[in-house]
Design a protein around this motif. Sequence first.
Motif, PDB file in Angstrom:
ATOM      1  N   TYR A 287       0.715  -2.922  -1.043  1.00 53.59           N
ATOM      2  CA  TYR A 287       0.502  -4.375  -1.036  1.00 53.59           C
ATOM      3  C   TYR A 287      -0.998  -4.672  -0.890  1.00 53.59           C
ATOM      4  N   PRO A 288      -1.791  -4.384  -1.940  1.00 50.57           N
ATOM      5  CA  PRO A 288      -3.249  -4.549  -1.829  1.00 50.57           C
ATOM      6  C   PRO A 288      -3.695  -5.998  -1.689  1.00 50.57           C
ATOM      7  N   ASP A 289      -2.847  -6.945  -2.019  1.00 48.14           N
ATOM      8  CA  ASP A 289      -3.257  -8.351  -1.993  1.00 48.14           C
ATOM      9  C   ASP A 289      -2.946  -9.046  -0.674  1.00 48.14           C
ATOM     10  N   LEU A 290      -2.302  -8.350   0.255  1.00 46.30           N
ATOM     11  CA  LEU A 290      -2.035  -8.953   1.565  1.00 46.30           C
ATOM     12  C   LEU A 290      -3.339  -9.048   2.341  1.00 46.30           C
ATOM     13  N   GLY A 291      -3.664 -10.242   2.805  1.00 48.26           N
ATOM     14  CA  GLY A 291      -4.925 -10.413   3.518  1.00 48.26           C
ATOM     15  C   GLY A 291      -4.995  -9.601   4.800  1.00 48.26           C
TER      16      GLY A 291
ATOM     17  N   ARG B 229      -0.802  -0.415   2.701  1.00 48.47           N
ATOM     18  CA  ARG B 229      -1.868  -1.223   2.105  1.00 48.47           C
ATOM     19  C   ARG B 229      -1.976  -0.960   0.605  1.00 48.47           C
ATOM     20  N   ASN B 230      -1.780   0.287   0.218  1.00 49.88           N
ATOM     21  CA  ASN B 230      -1.805   0.595  -1.220  1.00 49.88           C
ATOM     22  C   ASN B 230      -0.633  -0.063  -1.952  1.00 49.88           C
TER      23      ASN B 230
END
Length: 361
Positions: free
Chosen positions: A266-270, A263-264
């Motif tokens: 790819y922070p923009d993945l919903g 998640r860090n």
Amino acid sequence: MTVLGIETSCDETAASVVARDEDGRARILSDIVLSQTTEHAAFGGVVPEIAARAHVEALDGVVEAALNDAGLSLDQVDAVAVSAGPGLAGGLLVGLMTAKALAAVAAVPLLPLNHLEGHALTARLTDNVAFPFLLLLVSGGHTQILAVHALGRYERYASTIDDAAGEAFDKVAKLLGLPYPGGPSVEKAATSGDPARFPFPRPLKGEKRPDFSFSGLKTAVRQAAEKAQPLSEQDIADLGASFQAAVADALADRVSRALERFRNAYPDLGEPVLVVAGGVAANETLRGTLTDLCATHHFRFLAPPLRLCGDNAAMIAWAGAERLAAGMLVEDAASFAPRTRWPLDSAATPLIGAGRRGAKA
């Protein structure tokens, strides 16, 4: 485009024809898997020499059946894909030599593939999952967490420092006198067992190191089984359930760290996706544990259909179709040699060393 896939890396002789449509979606036109379980059951595990001979005897017929089921002839496929490693040398050689001959006769590209890439891309075959996604690969020979950034771009987050989870299941099954293959046998026995009776350790749980370890857990099961001798059916069920719970708990702890790391990255993945693949991905306890974990971390959990968790040729055909569509062909494929060791993330430092055949893990 249509691709014929061949899989002989261990103890399944498999062939499949998969079509990739113009929109990138897949259609499995045929999927033939001939298991060698009966041949190896008496030994409690796969005997490489027996496996290789069985592949030689069966592969031609399996390929013919796959083409017939797909309603195609060999000259109608656009490429031949094959597991070229990692795996057992004899089995890989049988599959690769057969694939080379078929590709030459049909005058189509030969795609020697990493077997692990087949597992990694299965979620794209079944659910058209978009890149990137996080992968937990759990099988008899491998336990790894990888970030799948794109086709051919795999980053290892964690791996086992000793036994793979599937190997531990097989060894525990043999220890408890359960039939081969061990994973399904332990899971079946565990359905009537008490998962809290034996307080087995959760290897590396809570440690900063992201990797896995199962050898100590296997030893703990052996010691508990020796103390409980003679084992009743209930003892076996409780041992199996307690072991299975420990594996699921240990895997979940390691995966939770990987979820945060991904998640860090790819922070923009919903809603990021966690894919679990490999033979152990069929275990319902593991699926349930990871489903709950993903709900807590706001990830989507995805596991292949049970028939595509173990080794199969549909995943190999699909991986070949993906590479063919992307123009990622292998130069001088006709001279490609089997690779018994072939890490999916070739840039990662080997955890347990390397030898003449390459990195061990």
